[in-house]
Design an enzyme around this catalytic site. Structure first.
Site, PDB file in Angstrom:
ATOM      1  N   GLY A 226       7.769   1.429   1.607  1.00 50.12           N
ATOM      2  CA  GLY A 226       7.485   2.993   2.199  1.00 50.12           C
ATOM      3  C   GLY A 226       8.606   3.456   2.309  1.00 50.12           C
ATOM      4  O   GLY A 226      10.122   3.243   2.089  1.00 50.12           O
ATOM      5  N   SER A 227       8.805   4.402   3.550  1.00 46.81           N
ATOM      6  CA  SER A 227      10.366   4.771   4.012  1.00 46.81           C
ATOM      7  C   SER A 227      11.341   4.158   4.440  1.00 46.81           C
ATOM      8  O   SER A 227      10.999   2.785   4.949  1.00 46.81           O
ATOM      9  CB  SER A 227       9.626   6.014   4.546  1.00 46.81           C
ATOM     10  OG  SER A 227       9.660   5.584   6.148  1.00 46.81           O
ATOM     11  N   GLU A 246      11.038  -2.410  -0.267  1.00 45.45           N
ATOM     12  CA  GLU A 246      11.118  -1.408  -1.756  1.00 45.45           C
ATOM     13  C   GLU A 246      10.732  -0.134  -0.730  1.00 45.45           C
ATOM     14  O   GLU A 246       9.771   0.425  -0.793  1.00 45.45           O
ATOM     15  CB  GLU A 246      10.081  -1.709  -2.935  1.00 45.45           C
ATOM     16  CG  GLU A 246      10.183  -1.254  -3.841  1.00 45.45           C
ATOM     17  CD  GLU A 246      10.121   0.420  -4.141  1.00 45.45           C
ATOM     18  OE1 GLU A 246      10.570   1.223  -3.497  1.00 45.45           O
ATOM     19  OE2 GLU A 246       8.963   0.981  -4.032  1.00 45.45           O
ATOM     20  N   LEU A 247      12.241   1.028  -1.421  1.00 47.29           N
ATOM     21  CA  LEU A 247      12.202   2.007  -0.496  1.00 47.29           C
ATOM     22  C   LEU A 247      11.948   3.416  -0.985  1.00 47.29           C
ATOM     23  O   LEU A 247      11.559   3.220  -2.318  1.00 47.29           O
ATOM     24  CB  LEU A 247      13.333   1.838   0.667  1.00 47.29           C
ATOM     25  CG  LEU A 247      13.760   1.018   1.547  1.00 47.29           C
ATOM     26  CD1 LEU A 247      14.844   0.864   2.554  1.00 47.29           C
ATOM     27  CD2 LEU A 247      11.993   0.193   2.566  1.00 47.29           C
ATOM     28  N   CYS A 281       8.426   6.986  -5.872  1.00 47.12           N
ATOM     29  CA  CYS A 281       9.812   7.171  -4.841  1.00 47.12           C
ATOM     30  C   CYS A 281      10.862   7.367  -6.174  1.00 47.12           C
ATOM     31  O   CYS A 281      11.668   7.721  -6.016  1.00 47.12           O
ATOM     32  CB  CYS A 281      10.419   5.853  -4.274  1.00 47.12           C
ATOM     33  SG  CYS A 281       9.414   4.703  -5.094  1.00 47.12           S
ATOM     34  N   GLU A 375      14.929  12.158   0.071  1.00 47.59           N
ATOM     35  CA  GLU A 375      14.137  11.702  -0.761  1.00 47.59           C
ATOM     36  C   GLU A 375      13.116  13.643  -1.053  1.00 47.59           C
ATOM     37  O   GLU A 375      12.258  13.204   0.237  1.00 47.59           O
ATOM     38  CB  GLU A 375      13.559  10.478  -0.461  1.00 47.59           C
ATOM     39  CG  GLU A 375      12.247  10.297  -1.661  1.00 47.59           C
ATOM     40  CD  GLU A 375      11.649   8.728  -1.622  1.00 47.59           C
ATOM     41  OE1 GLU A 375      10.860   8.385  -2.854  1.00 47.59           O
ATOM     42  OE2 GLU A 375      11.407   8.179   0.072  1.00 47.59           O
TER      43      GLU A 375
END
Length: 475
Positions: A226-227, A246-247, A281, A375
Site C-alpha cells: 500500500g501507501s 511493498e510500497l 505502483c 507517486e
C-alpha cells in the site's frame, strides 16, 4: 444478500454492514460486513493454535490446495473479472488479465511448495570440521497478517496467500476497504480445500480495528502492500516484528537514442502510464527522453494517449477507467493544475468527469512539483528532455522512491550501466517498468519498501533458516 467474511475458514457476517460501490457510477457491487472484535480474536487464536499443525502439513497437501484455487479461478475467470470491475472500476480487459495472473500466482505457489527443500552445506572446508555437514531448512516464522490494497484486489491478495500457504504459515488477510469482495471470493475457494481450520482467515476491518491488531505479538510477521505513509508507520510501530513492505513508486523510463522504434516506445509508455487509470505502483510516471529522439517521441506519445478509450470500465474498449474515489481524482487534478501554474506545459488531457480523469501528458515540469516528486497513482505522464543517459539516470535517482525503472536501449553496455546505477529494485530493458512476472523478485529500495514479493522471494521472507549439523557424517 450479505457476502460472508471468513473466520478460521468458516463464513460469518456481522451487524456492521459494508456496501461496496463502483467508483464509476456508484452502482452497488455487493454488500459484506466488517468483522467483529470477537471474530478477529477467534481468527488470531485459531492461527496460533494451528501453527504447529500447519508447519507439519505435508507439501503435497499445501500444493494441492493452491492448485485447486488456481484451477477454480481459471474456471470462474469471467465472473471474477466482472467482480473486480464492479468494485474497483478496473476496465474489464485489465481485470481479466489480473485474474489470469492470479491463476499463475497460485500455480507458482503450488510448484514452490513442492520444491521448497532447503540446502546441504559441507563443513570440511576448515580444519576440525571433517565429517560434518549442515542441513539448512527454511522454517515458518509463524502467523502472518497480510494487508492488501485496492488496485489489484485479487492478484495482490494472491501474493499474500500463496506464499504463506506454500511456506506453511497461517495467515489473516485484511483486504482494502474499497475492494473487499474479491478477497472474500478467494476465501470461498480456499474453503473448498483441505487446509486446516485456522490456517487462513479473510477479515474486512475498520482502520481502528487494524490499528489494534497490527501490534498483536501473536502475529510475528506483517506483510503490507500500500501507501508508503501507512507502511512506514506500521514498520516504525512494530520494531520487534518482521515487517515486509511493498510500497509506492514514481516509475522512471529512459528512452535512449539507439532505440530503433520510437513509436513503439511511445505506445508502451502511453499504455502503461495510463492503464487502470495509472493506479499501479509501477505505472509509468517520469519519462526521460534523449534530445536526439525527443521531437519524434513526444508527438507519438501524445497521439497514442489521445487514442485510448476512457469511460465505463465494463466496456471492452475502455482502457482508462475511474480513479478509486473522488478524493483521488481531486488530488491528482490539483497536482496537475499546480504543475501548469508553475510553468509546466499541458500537452493533452486533464478534463474530469466524476472520478474519471482524461489521461495527462506534461512537459517542462519543475523538478519540485508533486507530479515529479510524489507517486501520482493516476493517469499522468511527465516527459523531460535529457542530453545523455547519465543525466537521465541522475534525474531518475533524485526520487525518494526506487521500485522499478525501464530503459529503452539495444546497447548491452548501456543496459548494464543503467542497471548498475539506477537506485531501484528492478530494471526492465527494452520495455516499461510496469512489466512484472509473478514468480520474479519484486520490490524496491528507499521509500518503496523492504523485502520482496514474487512467490519464492516472499516464502524466503516468511521463513527463517534453521541449521542441523550432522557429525561423523561420511558422504
Amino acid at each position: 444478500m450479505t457476502i460472508p467474511y471468513w473466520v478460521a475458514g468458516k463464513p460469518r457476517t456481522s451487524d456492521s454492514p459494508v456496501t461496496v460501490r463502483s467508483p464509476y457510477d456508484a452502482a452497488v457491487a455487493g454488500v459484506t460486513s466488517n468483522a467483529t472484535a470477537a471474530d478477529i480474536e477467534e481468527a488470531v487464536a485459531a492461527a496460533v493454535a494451528v501453527r504447529d499443525e500447519v508447519a507439519a502439513l505435508p507439501a503435497h497437501v499445501r500444493a494441492d490446495a493452491l492448485d485447486h484455487v488456481s484451477r477454480r479461478l481459471e474456471e470462474r475467470l469471467e465472473e471474477v473479472a466482472a467482480l473486480i470491475t464492479a468494485e474497483s472500476g478496473k476496465p474489464i480487459s485489465w481485470a481479466r488479465i489480473e485474474v489470469q495472473r492470479a491463476v499463475g500466482t497460485f500455480r507458482w505457489g503450488a510448484e514452490e511448495a513442492r520444491r521448497f527443500s532447503g540446502s546441504v552445506q559441507r563443513l570440511d572446508t576448515d580444519q576440525g570440521a571433517e565429517n560434518r555437514v549442515a542441513l539448512v531448512r527454511q522454517v515458518p516464522r509463524g502467523p502472518v497478517l497480510g494487508i492488501t490494497p485496492f488496485n489489484f484486489p485479487v492478484n495482490l491478495v494472491a501474493h499474500k496467500l500463496a506464499p504463506a500457504i506454500a511456506a506453511a504459515c497461517p495467515i489473516i488477510i485484511k483486504p482494502a476497504p474499497a475492494t473487499p469482495l474479491s478477497a472474500l471470493l478467494l476465501g470461498e475457494l480456499l474453503a473448498e480445500t483441505d487446509l486446516p481450520a485456522g490456517s487462513w482467515s479473510v477479515l474486512p476491518m475498520t482502520n481502528e480495528q487494524i490499528a489494534e491488531l497490527a501490534p498483536d505479538p501473536r502475529l510475528p510477521v506483517i506483510s503490507f502492500t500500500g501507501s508508503d505513509a501507512v507502511g512506514w508507520r506500521i514498520n516504525d510501530a512494530n520494531p520487534r516484528k518482521h515487517v515486509l513492505l511493498e510500497l509506492g513508486g514514481n516509475a522512471p523510463v529512459i528512452v535512449c537514442p539507439d532505440w530503433h522504434d520510437i513509436d513503439d516506445a511511445a505506445q508502451r509508455v502511453a499504455t502503461f502510464g495510463t492503464h487502470q487509470a495509472g493506479q499501479s505502483c509501477v505505472s509509468v510516471q517520469r519519462v526521460y527522453v534523449h534530445a536526439d529522439v525527443y521531437e519524434k517521441f513526444v508527438p507519438a506519445l501524445v497521439s497514442h494517449v489521445r487514442s485510448l478509450g476512457t469511460g465505463n470500465p465494463a466496456d471492452e474498449d475502455t482502457h482508462v477507467g475511474p480513479l478509486i474515489n473522488g478524493d483521488a481524482a481531486r488530488r491528482i487534478t490539483d497536482w496537475v493544475t499546480d504543475a501548469v501554474t508553475r510553468g509546466a506545459t499541458l500537452l493533452t488531457g486533464g478534463r474530469g468527469d466524476g472520478n474519471t480523469l482524461e489521461p495527462v501528458v506534461l512537459a517542462d515540469v519543475p523538478e519540485t512539483c508533486a507530479v515529479v516528486t510524489e507517486e501520482v497513482f493516476g493517469p499522468v505522464i511527465v516527459v523531460q528532455k535529457v542530453t545523455s543517459v547519465d543525466e537521465a539516470i541522475a534525474s531518475a535517482n533524485t526520487s525518494r522512491y526506487g521500485l522499478q525503472a525501464g530503459v529503452f536501449t539495444h546497447d548491452l553496455r548501456v543496459a548494464a550501466h543503467a542497471t548498475a546505477k539506477l537506485q531501484v529494485g528492478g530494471v526492465v530493458i527494452g520495455d516499461v517498468p510496469t512489466y512484472r512476472a509473478d514468480q520474479m523478485p519484486y520490490g524496491g529500495v528507499k521509500d518503496s519498501g523492504v523485502g520482496r514479493e514474487g512467490v519464492l522471494s516472499a516464502m524466503l521472507d516468511l521463513t527463517e533458516p534453521k541449521v542441523m549439523v550432522l557429525t561423523e557424517f561420511v558422504a
